[in-house]
Design a protein around this motif. Sequence first.
Motif, mmCIF file in Angstrom:
data_model
loop_
_atom_site.group_PDB
_atom_site.id
_atom_site.type_symbol
_atom_site.label_atom_id
_atom_site.label_comp_id
_atom_site.label_asym_id
_atom_site.label_seq_id
_atom_site.Cartn_x
_atom_site.Cartn_y
_atom_site.Cartn_z
ATOM 1 N N VAL A 108 27.034 -38.353 77.102
ATOM 2 C CA VAL A 108 26.211 -39.479 77.546
ATOM 3 C C VAL A 108 25.741 -39.249 78.984
ATOM 4 O O VAL A 108 26.548 -39.142 79.908
ATOM 5 N N HIS A 109 24.428 -39.177 79.153
ATOM 6 C CA HIS A 109 23.839 -39.074 80.485
ATOM 7 C C HIS A 109 23.391 -40.441 80.998
ATOM 8 O O HIS A 109 23.310 -40.635 82.207
ATOM 9 N N GLY A 153 21.470 -38.774 75.806
ATOM 10 C CA GLY A 153 22.233 -37.624 76.264
ATOM 11 C C GLY A 153 21.918 -36.387 75.462
ATOM 12 O O GLY A 153 20.860 -36.282 74.835
ATOM 13 N N VAL A 154 22.862 -35.474 75.455
ATOM 14 C CA VAL A 154 22.691 -34.183 74.788
ATOM 15 C C VAL A 154 23.726 -34.058 73.679
ATOM 16 O O VAL A 154 24.907 -34.387 73.881
ATOM 17 N N VAL A 155 23.309 -33.593 72.511
ATOM 18 C CA VAL A 155 24.232 -33.411 71.383
ATOM 19 C C VAL A 155 25.180 -32.254 71.688
ATOM 20 O O VAL A 155 24.744 -31.137 71.970
ATOM 21 N N ARG A 156 26.474 -32.552 71.646
ATOM 22 C CA ARG A 156 27.491 -31.527 71.928
ATOM 23 C C ARG A 156 28.106 -30.943 70.671
ATOM 24 O O ARG A 156 28.551 -29.791 70.654
ATOM 25 N N TRP A 194 21.106 -29.461 65.697
ATOM 26 C CA TRP A 194 21.049 -30.617 66.583
ATOM 27 C C TRP A 194 21.744 -30.337 67.917
ATOM 28 O O TRP A 194 21.443 -30.982 68.921
ATOM 29 N N VAL A 195 22.707 -29.433 67.932
ATOM 30 C CA VAL A 195 23.464 -29.167 69.160
ATOM 31 C C VAL A 195 22.513 -28.709 70.275
ATOM 32 O O VAL A 195 21.679 -27.830 70.072
ATOM 33 N N GLY A 196 22.646 -29.344 71.427
ATOM 34 C CA GLY A 196 21.826 -28.998 72.577
ATOM 35 C C GLY A 196 20.562 -29.834 72.721
ATOM 36 O O GLY A 196 19.882 -29.742 73.756
ATOM 37 N N ARG A 197 20.225 -30.642 71.738
ATOM 38 C CA ARG A 197 18.998 -31.440 71.827
ATOM 39 C C ARG A 197 19.199 -32.689 72.687
ATOM 40 O O ARG A 197 20.258 -33.310 72.671
ATOM 41 N N ARG A 198 18.156 -33.035 73.420
ATOM 42 C CA ARG A 198 18.128 -34.279 74.197
ATOM 43 C C ARG A 198 17.703 -35.411 73.261
ATOM 44 O O ARG A 198 16.628 -35.350 72.655
ATOM 45 N N VAL A 199 18.525 -36.452 73.171
ATOM 46 C CA VAL A 199 18.262 -37.513 72.202
ATOM 47 C C VAL A 199 18.633 -38.866 72.792
ATOM 48 O O VAL A 199 19.317 -38.970 73.817
ATOM 49 N N VAL A 200 18.199 -39.914 72.106
ATOM 50 C CA VAL A 200 18.645 -41.270 72.381
ATOM 51 C C VAL A 200 18.934 -41.930 71.044
ATOM 52 O O VAL A 200 18.313 -41.586 70.022
ATOM 53 N N LEU A 254 16.674 -40.090 68.073
ATOM 54 C CA LEU A 254 15.273 -39.913 68.418
ATOM 55 C C LEU A 254 15.214 -38.818 69.470
ATOM 56 O O LEU A 254 15.819 -38.946 70.545
ATOM 57 N N VAL A 255 14.531 -37.736 69.155
ATOM 58 C CA VAL A 255 14.470 -36.589 70.067
ATOM 59 C C VAL A 255 13.566 -36.927 71.249
ATOM 60 O O VAL A 255 12.471 -37.471 71.080
ATOM 61 N N LEU A 256 14.036 -36.599 72.450
ATOM 62 C CA LEU A 256 13.301 -36.926 73.663
ATOM 63 C C LEU A 256 12.458 -35.741 74.137
ATOM 64 O O LEU A 256 12.978 -34.630 74.289
ATOM 65 N N PRO A 257 11.193 -35.979 74.397
ATOM 66 C CA PRO A 257 10.382 -34.941 75.023
ATOM 67 C C PRO A 257 10.796 -34.776 76.483
ATOM 68 O O PRO A 257 11.384 -35.688 77.076
ATOM 69 N N PRO A 258 10.493 -33.630 77.095
ATOM 70 C CA PRO A 258 10.949 -33.375 78.470
ATOM 71 C C PRO A 258 10.493 -34.415 79.478
ATOM 72 O O PRO A 258 11.188 -34.665 80.468
ATOM 73 N N GLU A 259 9.336 -35.016 79.256
ATOM 74 C CA GLU A 259 8.795 -35.944 80.254
ATOM 75 C C GLU A 259 9.468 -37.312 80.253
ATOM 76 O O GLU A 259 9.187 -38.149 81.117
#
Length: 323
Positions: free
Chosen positions: A34-35, A67-70, A80-86, A105-110
Amino acid sequence: MKAICYHQLGGPEVLRWEDAPEPVPGPGQVLLRVHAAGVNFADTERRRGLYDAQVPLPRILGSEAAGVVRAVGPGVDASWVGRRVVALTKAAYAEAAVAPVDELLVLPPEVSFAEAAALLVQGLTAYHVVHTVGRVEAGQTVLIHAAAGGVGLLAVQLAKAAGARVIGTVSGEAKAKLARDVGADAVIRYDQEDVAASVRELTQGRGVERVLDSVGASTWKASMDALAPFGHLVSYGNASGHPPPVEVDSLYAKSITLGAYWLRTPTPPEVQRRAREALLAEVVAKRLRIVVGLTLPLSRAEEAHRQLEGRNTVGKVVLVGAD
């Protein structure tokens, strides 16, 4: 891992930053680092025992995590591991949380983690009170209470995008300015003005076609009085207490209707997925502005609750973990 737990009901002081077992993802779930975690008024009600009181203690609060899937649970694709999601989840006030893979929901970099943590609870609520329940249309006038709050700011923007004229209610000039900045056509200071009288003046006596009310007891009479004939009031919260019982006879004079929305209402998965993706697309396209009014370290959840309950915040309150 560390988490914010509470072992008894009470004020913000019951929230404690302490060691807790790290959750293990089950079938169909992932483990998130969790970020950022969203803070919602309902969290303060849970802490006081006014909401979800049947959940045993100790408990970790939090309904949305970015956060990021661990790690992934059984049956979940390892990609899915390593993806930025909410995701909407439970026990998000922690360094790690589990979430259903279908909710991700996958988050784009922006899109930052803080923005993402501010999107789902308030965003989905705003989307559904404006579109699903409120059915706001071009040419209507909409009264939105608490227009500088997390849901209110998003509802103002969504109603404007639908072609409506928006009147917001707020307390304080800073909040009034913020509501105007995101598109409110007019703002009523409910701490200084009679809301229903101001609405009648702004609408040449006609009233509004829609009222979106998250406040409850203290705004209910003004909401009813502000409605035009055949108007529709959508209730989606009771921050000031439960509204009074409604006598059906009281609806006849103006043929008004009442509706309600709750985030936990069972919603067809495809409808909820469409709403989530639409909200994210609006944010990426910069047509929907997310206002994060206060960010604090996860360990300072007690202060976040104090500020939220004291009505000292605008937009969304977010707790952030270590990067």
